[in-house]
Design a protein around this motif. Structure first.
Motif, PDB file in Angstrom:
ATOM      1  N   LEU A  99       0.837  -1.197   0.000  1.00 13.29           N
ATOM      2  CA  LEU A  99       0.000   0.000   0.000  1.00 13.29           C
ATOM      3  C   LEU A  99       0.876   1.253   0.000  1.00 13.29           C
ATOM      4  O   LEU A  99       1.676   1.467   0.903  1.00 13.29           O
ATOM      5  N   GLU A 100       0.708   2.057  -1.022  1.00 10.40           N
ATOM      6  CA  GLU A 100       1.526   3.259  -1.199  1.00 10.40           C
ATOM      7  C   GLU A 100       0.656   4.507  -1.127  1.00 10.40           C
ATOM      8  O   GLU A 100      -0.390   4.587  -1.754  1.00 10.40           O
ATOM      9  N   TYR A 101       1.097   5.492  -0.349  1.00 11.42           N
ATOM     10  CA  TYR A 101       0.394   6.773  -0.196  1.00 11.42           C
ATOM     11  C   TYR A 101       0.798   7.658  -1.365  1.00 11.42           C
ATOM     12  O   TYR A 101       1.979   7.904  -1.587  1.00 11.42           O
ATOM     13  N   LEU A 102      -0.182   8.150  -2.116  1.00 12.09           N
ATOM     14  CA  LEU A 102       0.128   9.003  -3.253  1.00 12.09           C
ATOM     15  C   LEU A 102      -0.017  10.486  -2.928  1.00 12.09           C
ATOM     16  O   LEU A 102       0.923  11.253  -3.073  1.00 12.09           O
ATOM     17  N   TYR A 103      -1.222  10.895  -2.493  1.00 10.31           N
ATOM     18  CA  TYR A 103      -1.436  12.305  -2.153  1.00 10.31           C
ATOM     19  C   TYR A 103      -2.757  12.453  -1.417  1.00 10.31           C
ATOM     20  O   TYR A 103      -3.509  11.494  -1.251  1.00 10.31           O
ATOM     21  N   HIS A 104      -3.032  13.699  -0.978  1.00  4.37           N
ATOM     22  CA  HIS A 104      -4.290  13.990  -0.282  1.00  4.37           C
ATOM     23  C   HIS A 104      -4.767  15.395  -0.649  1.00  4.37           C
ATOM     24  O   HIS A 104      -3.980  16.229  -1.092  1.00  4.37           O
ATOM     25  N   TYR A 105      -6.062  15.586  -0.475  1.00  4.42           N
ATOM     26  CA  TYR A 105      -6.692  16.896  -0.618  1.00  4.42           C
ATOM     27  C   TYR A 105      -7.329  17.229   0.722  1.00  4.42           C
ATOM     28  O   TYR A 105      -8.006  16.387   1.320  1.00  4.42           O
TER      29      TYR A 105
END
Length: 136
Positions: A99-105
């Protein structure tokens, strides 16, 4: 560091792009991400905490959150199909080590998180604060 999502200004929260989530814990009102060891080797972390060994991110939930997984990728420009999945699937994917974190808003009492694990995963979360606990 605590970032409040229900105060006057919406905070700027550090990007965690490409960081691997090794564990996800979901308790009543808390969604917790435990990140990989040696996290400061990632470019997105070097400028924030160059000495960090790891990171724990705690999101204080205001309500249940929704998790969606990309099921059908048709073209780069349109018609992607996302399906609602059980939040426990998120925990399972993290245990599998992919599981890889890409980005957030960030918005008022809101965070949308985009992850990747063989396909895109999107979390739609109502929260009042996010806590970053840097492990040094």
């Amino acid at each position: 560091m605590i970032y409040y999502l229900n105060k006057g200004n919406i905070p700027t929260i550090p990007s965690l792009h490409d960081c691997v989530v090794k564990k996800v814990d979901i308790k009543q009102d808390l969604l917790t991400f435990f990140f990989e060891d040696n996290i400061s080797a990632r470019e997105s972390i070097k400028c924030h905490q160059p000495e960090a060994k790891s990171l724990i991110v705690k999101i204080h939930l205001l309500d249940d959150f929704d998790t969606f997984e990309l099921k059908d990728y048709k073209t780069p420009l349109c018609n992607d199909t996302y399906a609602h999945i059980d939040n426990k699937q998120l925990c399972k994917k993290a245990k599998e080590g992919c599981l890889e974190y890409l980005y957030h808003y960030i918005g008022y009492e809101s965070i949308i998180i985009k992850l990747f694990c063989d396909t895109y995963i999107c979390l739609d979360v109502r929260a009042d604060y996010i806590e970053f606990e840097w492990i040094m």
